[in-house]
Each structure stands twice: as C-alpha cells, then as structure tokens.
Write a protein that holds these residues in place. Structure first.
Motif, short mmCIF file in Angstrom:
data_model
loop_
_atom_site.label_atom_id
_atom_site.label_comp_id
_atom_site.label_asym_id
_atom_site.label_seq_id
_atom_site.Cartn_x
_atom_site.Cartn_y
_atom_site.Cartn_z
N ALA A 73 0.83 -1.20 0.00
CA ALA A 73 0.00 0.00 0.00
C ALA A 73 0.87 1.25 0.00
CB ALA A 73 -0.92 -0.01 1.22
N GLU A 74 1.95 1.23 0.76
CA GLU A 74 2.85 2.39 0.78
C GLU A 74 3.47 2.63 -0.59
OE1 GLU A 74 7.03 3.99 2.72
OE2 GLU A 74 6.21 2.09 3.43
N ALA A 75 3.96 1.57 -1.21
CA ALA A 75 4.59 1.70 -2.53
C ALA A 75 3.59 2.25 -3.55
CB ALA A 75 5.14 0.35 -2.99
N ASN A 76 2.36 1.73 -3.52
CA ASN A 76 1.33 2.20 -4.44
C ASN A 76 1.00 3.68 -4.19
OD1 ASN A 76 1.13 -0.29 -5.68
ND2 ASN A 76 -0.59 -0.95 -4.43
N ALA A 77 0.86 4.05 -2.92
CA ALA A 77 0.52 5.44 -2.59
C ALA A 77 1.63 6.38 -3.03
CB ALA A 77 0.27 5.58 -1.09
N ARG A 78 2.88 5.99 -2.80
CA ARG A 78 4.01 6.85 -3.21
C ARG A 78 4.06 7.00 -4.73
NH1 ARG A 78 7.17 8.38 0.94
NH2 ARG A 78 7.17 7.10 2.83
N PHE A 136 -6.66 18.50 -5.28
CA PHE A 136 -7.47 17.76 -4.31
C PHE A 136 -7.07 16.29 -4.27
CE2 PHE A 136 -11.18 15.69 -2.52
CZ PHE A 136 -11.41 16.49 -1.41
N ALA A 137 -6.86 15.70 -5.43
CA ALA A 137 -6.45 14.29 -5.48
C ALA A 137 -5.08 14.11 -4.84
CB ALA A 137 -6.44 13.79 -6.92
N THR A 138 -4.18 15.02 -5.08
CA THR A 138 -2.85 14.94 -4.48
C THR A 138 -2.95 15.00 -2.96
OG1 THR A 138 -1.81 15.95 -6.41
CG2 THR A 138 -0.57 16.03 -4.35
N THR A 139 -3.80 15.86 -2.45
CA THR A 139 -4.00 15.96 -1.01
C THR A 139 -4.59 14.67 -0.46
OG1 THR A 139 -4.26 18.34 -1.16
CG2 THR A 139 -5.14 17.30 0.79
N GLN A 140 -5.55 14.09 -1.17
CA GLN A 140 -6.13 12.82 -0.75
C GLN A 140 -5.07 11.71 -0.71
OE1 GLN A 140 -9.15 13.68 0.60
NE2 GLN A 140 -10.08 11.94 -0.40
N LEU A 141 -4.22 11.68 -1.74
CA LEU A 141 -3.16 10.68 -1.79
C LEU A 141 -2.16 10.87 -0.65
CD1 LEU A 141 -2.56 10.65 -5.63
CD2 LEU A 141 -3.44 8.75 -4.25
N ARG A 142 -1.83 12.12 -0.35
CA ARG A 142 -0.90 12.42 0.73
C ARG A 142 -1.48 11.95 2.07
NH1 ARG A 142 2.59 15.64 -0.66
NH2 ARG A 142 1.27 17.09 -1.81
N ALA A 143 -2.75 12.25 2.30
CA ALA A 143 -3.40 11.82 3.54
C ALA A 143 -3.48 10.29 3.59
CB ALA A 143 -4.79 12.44 3.65
N GLY A 144 -3.74 9.66 2.44
CA GLY A 144 -3.80 8.20 2.39
C GLY A 144 -2.45 7.56 2.70
N VAL A 163 -1.42 4.96 5.81
CA VAL A 163 -0.67 3.71 5.69
C VAL A 163 0.50 3.71 6.66
CG1 VAL A 163 0.82 2.35 4.14
CG2 VAL A 163 -1.35 3.27 3.30
N LEU A 164 1.23 4.81 6.72
CA LEU A 164 2.38 4.91 7.62
C LEU A 164 1.93 4.86 9.08
CD1 LEU A 164 4.40 7.61 5.66
CD2 LEU A 164 4.88 5.15 5.81
N LEU A 165 0.80 5.48 9.36
CA LEU A 165 0.24 5.45 10.71
C LEU A 165 -0.06 4.01 11.13
CD1 LEU A 165 -0.87 7.40 12.98
CD2 LEU A 165 -3.07 7.15 11.89
N LEU A 174 3.32 12.06 10.36
CA LEU A 174 2.95 13.38 10.87
C LEU A 174 3.11 14.50 9.85
CD1 LEU A 174 1.86 14.98 13.29
CD2 LEU A 174 4.24 15.20 14.07
N PRO A 175 4.27 14.66 9.19
CA PRO A 175 4.37 15.76 8.22
C PRO A 175 3.44 15.62 7.03
CG PRO A 175 6.39 14.46 8.24
CD PRO A 175 5.53 13.95 9.35
N LEU A 176 3.10 14.40 6.66
CA LEU A 176 2.14 14.20 5.57
C LEU A 176 0.77 14.70 5.98
CD1 LEU A 176 3.26 10.67 4.39
CD2 LEU A 176 3.50 12.79 3.12
N PHE A 177 0.37 14.39 7.21
CA PHE A 177 -0.91 14.88 7.70
C PHE A 177 -0.89 16.41 7.81
CE2 PHE A 177 -1.36 10.58 9.93
CZ PHE A 177 -2.14 10.06 8.91
N GLU A 178 0.19 16.96 8.30
CA GLU A 178 0.26 18.42 8.44
C GLU A 178 0.17 19.12 7.09
OE1 GLU A 178 3.78 18.70 10.88
OE2 GLU A 178 2.57 18.54 12.72
N GLN A 179 0.85 18.55 6.09
CA GLN A 179 0.78 19.14 4.76
C GLN A 179 -0.63 18.98 4.17
OE1 GLN A 179 3.84 17.83 2.06
NE2 GLN A 179 3.17 19.21 0.45
#
Length: 131
Positions: free
Chosen positions: A15-20, A32-40, A44-46, A55-60
């Motif tokens: 899942a991490e590899a796919n999200a990246r 918007f899609a980029t933000t969704q992917l970043r949160a996703g 996965v990391l969480l 944490l920095p992904l959520f903050e961004q």
C-alpha cells in the motif's frame, strides 16, 4: 480469514509503494487528489507505526485542504484526527489532546455528518486518559 502479522506488514508495504507511486504521478495535476493521496499515504504509515513519517504528511494535507475547503469540513477533521493519532504514537499526548478537544464543539455542531469523526476523537481522548 485472519491475516498473520507478516501478511499484514506485506500489505502495508504494498500500500505504501502504491501510494508513493500515485502521489508522484499525480503531483501538480489535481490538487485535491494529491492531497487525498498524501493523507492516504499518511494513514498507511500510521497503521505501520511509522508516526514520525506520517505526521508531516498529515500536516501538509491539513494545510492543503484548508486552502481548498472550509476548515470545518469533515475532510479537514479526518486528517486532523489522524494527525492526533500520530502525535499520540510519538508520545505527544498533550498536543494530541489539545487538537482533539479543539475539534469537539465543531464536530458536535455538525450532527450526523460529524458523528463518526466525533466518535473517533472521543475514542482517542479515552485512550490518552487511560494511559
């Protein structure tokens, strides 16, 4: 069928590899899609227990969403709740508590739309209180 810990970790790695990959591919195309992917990816990391990376992904994602949708939108709350989870994982419980408590009145005011997010926020607060 229950997954073994090894199978679950493999799933998270995949899942991490796919999200990246998707995040790099989508960069600059659809904010918007980029933000969704970043949160996703943060989620996965969480789940993998990699709180410092999440944490920095959520903050961004929070900053990006706030630039596109109202601060009181449930999609902003969703990422803020995940940010609080990462903070708890990093041992920053006081900061997580403040974040969650700040959300409660707005989530309560949302009624049914905010109900599941309100439940999640309260669950995390209970975990903080328990230990």
């Amino acid at each position: 069928e229950a997954k073994t810990a090894e199978e679950f970790l493999h799933y998270l790695d995949e899942a991490e590899a796919n999200a990246r990959t998707l995040l790099v591919r989508d960069q600059g195309r659809d904010r918007f899609a980029t933000t969704q992917l970043r949160a996703g990816l943060g989620q996965v990391l969480l789940r993998a227990g990699r709180f410092a990376e999440a944490l920095p992904l959520f903050e961004q994602a929070i900053a990006e969403r706030r630039g596109m949708i109202p601060d009181a939108h449930v999609l902003v709350f969703a990422v803020r709740i995940n940010r609080a989870r990462a903070l708890v994982g990093l041992g920053r419980k006081v900061e997580a508590r403040a974040e969650l408590q700040a959300m409660l009145p707005a989530l309560e005011a949302k009624g049914a739309e905010g109900a599941s997010y309100l439940d999640h926020a309260r669950e995390i607060l209970a975990l903080i209180d328990a230990g």
